[in-house]
Write a protein that holds these residues in place. Sequence first.
Motif, mmCIF file in Angstrom:
data_model
loop_
_atom_site.group_PDB
_atom_site.id
_atom_site.type_symbol
_atom_site.label_atom_id
_atom_site.label_comp_id
_atom_site.label_asym_id
_atom_site.label_seq_id
_atom_site.Cartn_x
_atom_site.Cartn_y
_atom_site.Cartn_z
ATOM 1 N N ILE A 1 15.421 37.760 105.052
ATOM 2 C CA ILE A 1 16.286 37.211 106.142
ATOM 3 C C ILE A 1 14.942 36.702 107.257
ATOM 4 C CG2 ILE A 1 18.334 38.094 106.045
ATOM 5 C CD1 ILE A 1 17.513 39.805 108.453
ATOM 6 N N THR A 2 15.215 35.681 107.989
ATOM 7 C CA THR A 2 14.508 35.393 109.056
ATOM 8 C C THR A 2 15.480 35.395 110.225
ATOM 9 O OG1 THR A 2 12.784 34.133 107.989
ATOM 10 C CG2 THR A 2 12.882 33.649 110.111
ATOM 11 N N VAL A 3 15.073 35.828 111.512
ATOM 12 C CA VAL A 3 15.981 35.975 112.418
ATOM 13 C C VAL A 3 15.268 34.806 113.558
ATOM 14 C CG1 VAL A 3 16.867 37.277 114.465
ATOM 15 C CG2 VAL A 3 16.889 38.387 111.965
ATOM 16 N N VAL A 4 15.850 34.015 114.043
ATOM 17 C CA VAL A 4 15.561 33.161 115.105
ATOM 18 C C VAL A 4 16.402 32.883 116.516
ATOM 19 C CG1 VAL A 4 15.337 30.663 115.387
ATOM 20 C CG2 VAL A 4 14.878 31.497 112.987
ATOM 21 N N ALA B 1 19.949 31.142 125.374
ATOM 22 C CA ALA B 1 19.399 31.199 124.124
ATOM 23 C C ALA B 1 20.840 31.605 122.928
ATOM 24 C CB ALA B 1 18.456 32.424 124.067
ATOM 25 N N TYR B 2 20.490 31.248 121.784
ATOM 26 C CA TYR B 2 21.458 31.658 120.770
ATOM 27 C C TYR B 2 20.640 32.243 119.509
ATOM 28 C CZ TYR B 2 25.942 29.967 120.913
ATOM 29 O OH TYR B 2 27.639 29.710 121.139
ATOM 30 N N VAL B 3 21.117 33.262 119.037
ATOM 31 C CA VAL B 3 20.520 33.923 117.896
ATOM 32 C C VAL B 3 21.209 33.513 116.604
ATOM 33 C CG1 VAL B 3 19.777 36.162 116.982
ATOM 34 C CG2 VAL B 3 19.538 35.803 119.346
ATOM 35 N N ARG B 4 20.165 33.604 115.548
ATOM 36 C CA ARG B 4 20.955 33.355 114.114
ATOM 37 C C ARG B 4 20.031 33.814 113.141
ATOM 38 N NH1 ARG B 4 19.591 26.743 112.544
ATOM 39 N NH2 ARG B 4 17.894 26.693 114.001
ATOM 40 N N ILE B 5 20.685 34.027 111.945
ATOM 41 C CA ILE B 5 19.862 34.572 110.933
ATOM 42 C C ILE B 5 19.758 33.575 109.863
ATOM 43 C CG2 ILE B 5 20.000 36.254 109.054
ATOM 44 C CD1 ILE B 5 21.698 37.820 110.903
ATOM 45 N N CYS B 6 18.737 33.012 109.344
ATOM 46 C CA CYS B 6 18.423 32.201 108.274
ATOM 47 C C CYS B 6 17.904 32.837 107.022
ATOM 48 C CB CYS B 6 17.389 31.218 108.665
ATOM 49 S SG CYS B 6 17.999 30.399 109.949
ATOM 50 N N PRO B 7 18.079 32.299 105.756
ATOM 51 C CA PRO B 7 17.545 33.023 104.487
ATOM 52 C C PRO B 7 15.872 32.610 104.635
ATOM 53 C CG PRO B 7 18.628 30.994 103.922
ATOM 54 C CD PRO B 7 18.870 31.204 105.361
ATOM 55 N N THR B 8 15.162 33.556 104.188
ATOM 56 C CA THR B 8 13.754 33.476 104.015
ATOM 57 C C THR B 8 13.315 32.531 103.143
ATOM 58 O OG1 THR B 8 13.319 35.714 105.245
ATOM 59 C CG2 THR B 8 11.499 34.403 103.929
ATOM 60 N N ALA B 9 13.952 32.552 101.882
ATOM 61 C CA ALA B 9 13.734 31.499 100.733
ATOM 62 C C ALA B 9 14.843 30.404 100.949
ATOM 63 C CB ALA B 9 13.993 32.138 99.462
ATOM 64 N N ASP B 10 14.269 29.043 100.896
ATOM 65 C CA ASP B 10 14.858 28.063 101.027
ATOM 66 C C ASP B 10 16.420 27.960 100.192
ATOM 67 O OD1 ASP B 10 15.716 25.889 102.431
ATOM 68 O OD2 ASP B 10 14.596 24.482 100.977
ATOM 69 N N GLY B 11 16.297 28.639 98.937
ATOM 70 C CA GLY B 11 17.494 28.550 98.072
ATOM 71 C C GLY B 11 18.770 29.194 98.780
ATOM 72 N N GLY B 12 18.610 30.223 99.567
ATOM 73 C CA GLY B 12 19.652 30.990 100.022
ATOM 74 C C GLY B 12 19.870 32.008 99.193
ATOM 75 N N GLY B 13 21.120 31.836 98.416
ATOM 76 C CA GLY B 13 21.529 32.937 97.294
ATOM 77 C C GLY B 13 22.562 32.453 96.402
ATOM 78 N N MET C 1 29.782 28.404 99.755
ATOM 79 C CA MET C 1 30.642 28.991 101.056
ATOM 80 C C MET C 1 29.595 29.613 102.020
ATOM 81 S SD MET C 1 30.200 32.815 100.781
ATOM 82 C CE MET C 1 31.657 33.579 101.624
ATOM 83 N N ASN C 2 30.025 29.590 103.276
ATOM 84 C CA ASN C 2 29.219 29.936 104.478
ATOM 85 C C ASN C 2 29.816 31.289 104.746
ATOM 86 O OD1 ASN C 2 29.229 26.831 104.605
ATOM 87 N ND2 ASN C 2 27.228 27.544 105.614
ATOM 88 N N ALA C 3 29.001 32.439 104.756
ATOM 89 C CA ALA C 3 29.666 33.899 105.034
ATOM 90 C C ALA C 3 30.062 34.019 106.339
ATOM 91 C CB ALA C 3 28.714 34.863 104.598
ATOM 92 N N ASP C 4 29.200 33.592 107.258
ATOM 93 C CA ASP C 4 29.533 33.910 108.784
ATOM 94 C C ASP C 4 28.914 32.629 109.481
ATOM 95 O OD1 ASP C 4 29.960 34.561 111.136
ATOM 96 O OD2 ASP C 4 29.338 36.734 111.065
ATOM 97 N N THR C 5 29.505 31.736 109.959
ATOM 98 C CA THR C 5 29.037 30.408 110.452
ATOM 99 C C THR C 5 28.424 30.846 112.211
ATOM 100 O OG1 THR C 5 31.299 29.797 111.197
ATOM 101 C CG2 THR C 5 30.073 28.849 109.315
ATOM 102 N N GLY C 6 29.018 32.145 112.556
ATOM 103 C CA GLY C 6 28.818 32.563 113.798
ATOM 104 C C GLY C 6 27.637 32.968 114.109
ATOM 105 N N ILE C 7 26.857 33.482 113.074
ATOM 106 C CA ILE C 7 25.557 34.003 112.972
ATOM 107 C C ILE C 7 24.627 33.636 112.178
ATOM 108 C CG2 ILE C 7 26.266 36.108 111.702
ATOM 109 C CD1 ILE C 7 23.725 35.888 114.939
ATOM 110 N N ALA C 8 25.064 33.337 110.873
ATOM 111 C CA ALA C 8 24.144 33.156 109.833
ATOM 112 C C ALA C 8 24.161 31.562 109.500
ATOM 113 C CB ALA C 8 24.754 33.957 108.448
#
Length: 244
Positions: free
Chosen positions: A76-79, A92-104, A169-176
């Motif tokens: 993960i990459t926290v931005v 400011a808004y915090v979000r979590i992005c996958p480190t690898a572009d493919g996601g999972g 699917m998007n697991a949690d659109t509020g943070i991820a």
Amino acid sequence: MDVSERRARRLAAYQRLVNDRGHLFKNPEDAPFRILLPDDPAAQNEVADAAAALARVQGLPEEFGDIGIVYQDDYITVVRDAVRFPSGESGAYVRICPTADGGGAAVLPVLEDGRVVLVHHFRHADRQWHWEIPRGFSEPGETGDATARREAEEELRCPVGELLELGAMNADTGIAATRTKLYLARLDENEFRTEPSEGARQEGIGAVRAVSPGELREMLKRGEITDSFTLSAIALATAGGKLR
């Protein structure tokens, strides 16, 4: 390291992420929260200064207010983005992005007789056991179907036959900022084992269970399955007529 040097390093890493994965930083015309990109350093520093002041009042390290990449590992990459709100104020808004572009990917394993395979997985985030399907992050350059096949075979010690894409699917659109591909995998009943591998146990998997469609329905009714990836895969497979 002084404040300006620390912020500069984080913003440099942030700029590289903007350059490499611009889709994560787009500002649609109708977006109510507009990201203040690195080409507006004054606005970013204004947000960082305000957030740092608030952190100090709360007894927290002032670097909690920094803009840019504030944490990163293999998964993960926290931005923390500087944004402009509809009121015109910035924050400011915090979000979590996958480190690898493919996601999972997550994969719903199904045996030839129609039974669905679930793993009993202990999750650190909420400190609880969950009945769920195999899933995991993609490795760099790995496709979704390759991730799905690898995760299923690693967790179940069983080769995957046919692999069908169910959707995403998007697991949690509020943070991820993550979008996970979902698959259905056909397993050979003769190869299937209910004993978790040592590697699976090391990842927190305590049991493997094959349930009939009726048993699965009862588990859902009793609230025994709460994992969002599992619920989404079951819903998509059912809607697409891929589960009996």
